[in-house]
Design an enzyme around this catalytic site. Sequence first.
Site, short mmCIF file in Angstrom:
data_model
loop_
_atom_site.label_atom_id
_atom_site.label_comp_id
_atom_site.label_asym_id
_atom_site.label_seq_id
_atom_site.Cartn_x
_atom_site.Cartn_y
_atom_site.Cartn_z
N GLU A 1 38.09 39.22 38.97
CA GLU A 1 39.15 38.49 39.66
C GLU A 1 38.69 38.16 41.07
O GLU A 1 38.06 38.99 41.74
CB GLU A 1 40.42 39.33 39.72
CG GLU A 1 41.55 38.73 40.53
CD GLU A 1 42.74 39.67 40.66
OE1 GLU A 1 43.70 39.31 41.34
OE2 GLU A 1 42.67 40.80 40.10
N GLU B 1 46.00 50.17 37.93
CA GLU B 1 44.76 49.43 38.07
C GLU B 1 43.68 50.34 38.64
O GLU B 1 43.95 51.15 39.52
CB GLU B 1 44.98 48.23 39.01
CG GLU B 1 46.19 47.39 38.62
CD GLU B 1 46.60 46.40 39.71
OE1 GLU B 1 45.71 45.90 40.43
OE2 GLU B 1 47.81 46.13 39.83
#
Length: 387
Positions: A303, A190
């Site tokens: 997110e 990520e």
Amino acid sequence: MAATLGNGKTWPANVVLCFFLLSVHLNEGQDTVNNGQEATSSQKLEVDKLLRKLNKPAVKSIKMRRTFRPEVKIESKMSSKSKPIVQPWHQVGSCPNRTIPIRRTRKEDILRASSIQQFGKKNLKTVPLRPYVAGQGGHEYASVFVKGEKYYGGKATMSVWQPAVQKDEYSISQIWVISDADSKNLNTIEAGWQVYPQLCGDNATRLFTYWTSDSYKSTGCYDLLCSGFVQLDAGIAVGSRITPLAVYGDGNSQYGVTIMIWKDVINGDWWMQYGEDKVMGYWPSSFFSHLSDSSTAIQLRGEVVKESEGQHSTTQMGSGHFPSEGQGKAGYFINIKYINGQNQLVPAGNLVPYVDHPNCYDLRTDHNDDWGNFFFYGGPGRNPNCP
């Protein structure tokens, strides 16, 4: 040609020397201890031990590896009128040759974690088993993904904002390289930006990386807080602030960062590029099980991880505005591509959207000649339609 150390020893020219002596660049203000509590004597001993490990004044040698990047064409006109993304520590100096910048870890940083052992790791109570399943541990998403083939990386440009974040919550925009063939041992890489006060001690927008090979149970961490990501570039510090930020309503100030993650077809390691030319470093293939081969999906997403109960969180995603407001006002991911088995960057068509709370955070996919495949995303969280 060889590099010479102060003790007269020499290292081959293909070795990068990394000095963990760079606090002058990266000590970015004071933090407070979580809940105002003082550390116990045993905690202080553990904290001091960890600080010595993370901030040790030693020289580390990293052998340079050849990396074969995907076949890349110059992107379209979409650089807009933005300036290069910089970090505030650039204003006071730069790292010497053959060194990398590392943000200093302080006692306060460690004591904000739920435990000393959890410092630098994601909270197991709030990590999803899979990245596109609703209702998991306080996560809310506005994302797109490609899935169904073998993927060897992905690339996109994401706008950079400073969303408002409630206490103990965080807001992220990132690219996610995933292998979820085994849900009990999810492999992820990520990278992107986040506002995460509990980890970083402030509400600044910071570049971050993360990895795991066992669904976040025991492996992986943020940035350079454990073994994993091997940084090689001296110009950018993971975990440090990035500027300038996009300005709402100003079409000339929509600043973005471009991140590409790809698998080296020769040695199998996963590499990260920041911007169009900075090869930041790599994650060794040996750290992964399923990602040692390829990924099963590439996801790009906003997110929010929320802790609040009852009323919805006011933590913002992206710019804090809905995608319907469009260019200059909503967050974006543009020029979305993935890397195929022929080591080619391919426009990511057939993007699958995933939104779990559209009245709170939403997205809108689109395509044009300048931005390729892209989407606007974001939202304010709590509002009249998201009570």
